[in-house]
Enzyme design. Structure first.
Site, PDB file in Angstrom:
ATOM      1  CG  HIS A  71       5.368   5.707  -3.946  1.00 53.81           C
ATOM      2  ND1 HIS A  71       3.742   5.672  -3.303  1.00 53.81           N
ATOM      3  CD2 HIS A  71       5.941   4.577  -3.276  1.00 53.81           C
ATOM      4  CE1 HIS A  71       4.125   4.151  -2.439  1.00 53.81           C
ATOM      5  NE2 HIS A  71       5.184   4.047  -2.612  1.00 53.81           N
ATOM      6  CD  GLU A  74       6.519   1.850  -7.327  1.00 54.93           C
ATOM      7  OE1 GLU A  74       6.495   1.086  -6.617  1.00 54.93           O
ATOM      8  OE2 GLU A  74       7.231   3.111  -6.768  1.00 54.93           O
ATOM      9  CG  HIS A  75       1.611   2.014  -5.654  1.00 57.61           C
ATOM     10  ND1 HIS A  75       1.044   1.066  -4.445  1.00 57.61           N
ATOM     11  CD2 HIS A  75       3.052   2.440  -5.472  1.00 57.61           C
ATOM     12  CE1 HIS A  75       1.593   0.955  -3.516  1.00 57.61           C
ATOM     13  NE2 HIS A  75       3.456   1.606  -3.444  1.00 57.61           N
ATOM     14  CD  GLU A 151       3.262   2.179   0.352  1.00 59.14           C
ATOM     15  OE1 GLU A 151       4.988   2.169   0.405  1.00 59.14           O
ATOM     16  OE2 GLU A 151       2.960   1.972  -0.817  1.00 59.14           O
TER      17      GLU A 151
END
Length: 448
Positions: A71, A74-75, A151
């Site tokens: 993840h 991806e950022h 998040e």
């Protein structure tokens, strides 16, 4: 490069001419010598093109110390490359009215763009740039770590999100499949550029990728662009090929007592993998049980008893396993009754799901499938995931035939399979009126 035979999925001799897939003349699939697969569908009515690169690695492919790295990567994708700063990436794509996005799932990661058909070359170049030459600077990494920590905090503050994380953790304890995709504060803070590059070297190679496009796209042009822009991709991992641990549903319990206004609860059971079509009967059963306004759960829990605003049944198939669930939010004093009623509906449906219910559920699924395929974005995702998993794009007619081939006996057998595994209970909120997991499992075992 080589093109797959549309009927067998096996390689054919390499040739420049691209062949349309059987039953769907607008869809074409090509495999480059590097192993990169390119699939596209020309949609005559579309002025835009949706495209993306899918990687066959997600959260469950992380090593224990990498929890959350897929993840984070991806950022980091849009935070600069050797040729472009993060601002330049944003300005270039938005100067032509386009947009970029990315997503991480349990089993894959994707990077997508949407532009006018005439700007396909720019979109391919930007996507290729961020995948082949990411900058991965310490400054940007520190900034994105902060964003992800926010998040993680947001999920902790959102019970109806948190309960699903806890649900998977309880269903697949001590396994990558059960870990939250975002990672933990400890693991996220530990990541370095070197750790990211190690993950990249294992998973981001041409044989593990699919470039897909749908809309105003010419397949030959897409292939030519890919041959140039993605030439730097390694054909295979730089080290030993990564393996994926087999996931095993075990079932368990996860409770977080809180002072929220509602109790959010998910009840789970073992599901089926999506390979070989094993999941279709269970998908239909889930629709009968809790897939719409006419479903058994909605009619009994919402309409007759008023125990919840919404209640749903779902089935999540993965490559080697699956999980079935019933989810709802209810008042703390009603949670015991809601669980009892949900179990009653499940047991009864296992016994007497009807042809009429099955036909209705199948019709709903077909409409949902066809509606998703009418947009470039929906078609893009379906093609990319199918090629990544099955090596070919599956024509919609074939999908419809697979649904039609499911019999009532298949659906009832799928329902019975749910009751053979250890039930999972995940709940967040005031839990005084929710029975212990052992009592819930005993209640589930009672005859309908």
């Amino acid at each position: 490069m080589k093109t797959l035979n549309a009927r067998t999925g096996k390689p054919k001799p390499a040739k420049r001419e691209e062949e349309a897939l059987a039953h769907d003349p607008a869809v074409s699939l090509t495999t480059l010598p590097s192993g990169l697969r390119i699939v596209s569908e020309h949609m005559a009515h579309a002025a835009t093109v949706s495209l993306g690169i899918w990687i066959g690695a997600g959260a469950r492919d992380e090593l224990p110390h990498e929890h959350g790295l897929a993840h984070l990567l991806e950022h980091m994708a849009f935070k600069g490359t050797a040729r472009r700063s993060a601002r330049q990436i944003a300005e270039e794509i938005e100067s032509v009215g386009g947009d970029l996005n990315a997503a991480t799932s349990v089993e894959y990661t994707c990077y997508t763009a949407r532009v006018l058909g005439q700007d396909l070359a720019l979109a391919v170049d930007i996507l290729a740039d961020i995948l082949t030459e990411p900058a991965l600077t310490e400054e940007e990494l520190a900034r994105e770590k902060g964003v992800i920590l926010q998040e993680i905090g947001a999920v902790q503050d959102t019970p109806d999100d948190l309960v699903y994380d806890r649900f998977l953790q309880a269903a697949f304890p001590d396994q990558p499949l059960g870990r939250p995709i975002l990672g933990t504060a400890q693991t996220v803070n530990s990541f370095t550029p070197e750790a990211i590059r190690a993950y990249l070297s294992r998973h981001y190679h041409a044989g593990n990728m699919v470039l897909a496009a749908a809309g105003a796209v010419d397949h030959a042009e897409l292939v030519a662009l890919a041959e140039k822009a993605l030439a730097k991709l390694p054909a295979r991992p730089t080290g030993p090929p990564p393996g994926r641990d087999l996931a095993v549903y075990r079932g368990g319990e996860a409770r977080i007592d809180g002072d929220e206004e509602q109790v959010h609860v998910v009840l789970g059971f073992p599901g089926k993998p999506f390979k070989d079509g094993a999941h279709y009967p269970l998908q239909i059963f889930s629709a009968v049980l809790g897939g719409g306004l006419s479903s058994r759960l909605f009619q009994e829990v919402r309409e007759r008893r008023g125990l919840a605003y919404a209640i749903d049944a779902f089935h999540w198939p993965f490559s080697d396993c699956g999980v079935f669930g019933i989810s709802a939010g209810t008042a703390p004093e009603d949670v015991g009754e809601l669980v009892d009623v949900a179990f009653d509906c499940l047991r009864q449906a296992v016994r007497d799901v009807s042809e009429v219910e099955m036909a209705r559920a199948r019709a709903q699924m077909k409409v949902g499938l066809l509606a998703s395929l009418e947009s470039p974005g929906g078609k893009l995702e379906q093609m990319a995931r199918q090629v990544l998993v099955f090596g070919r794009a599956i024509p919609r007619e074939e999908l419809a035939r697979r649904l039609d081939a499911v019999s009532l006996a298949d659906v009832r057998a799928a329902g019975r399979s749910l009751l053979k595994g250890h039930a999972t209970v995940a709940a967040v909120g005031p839990l005084d009126d929710l029975a212990p997991a052992d009592a819930l499992r005993a209640a589930l075992a009672r005859p309908a």
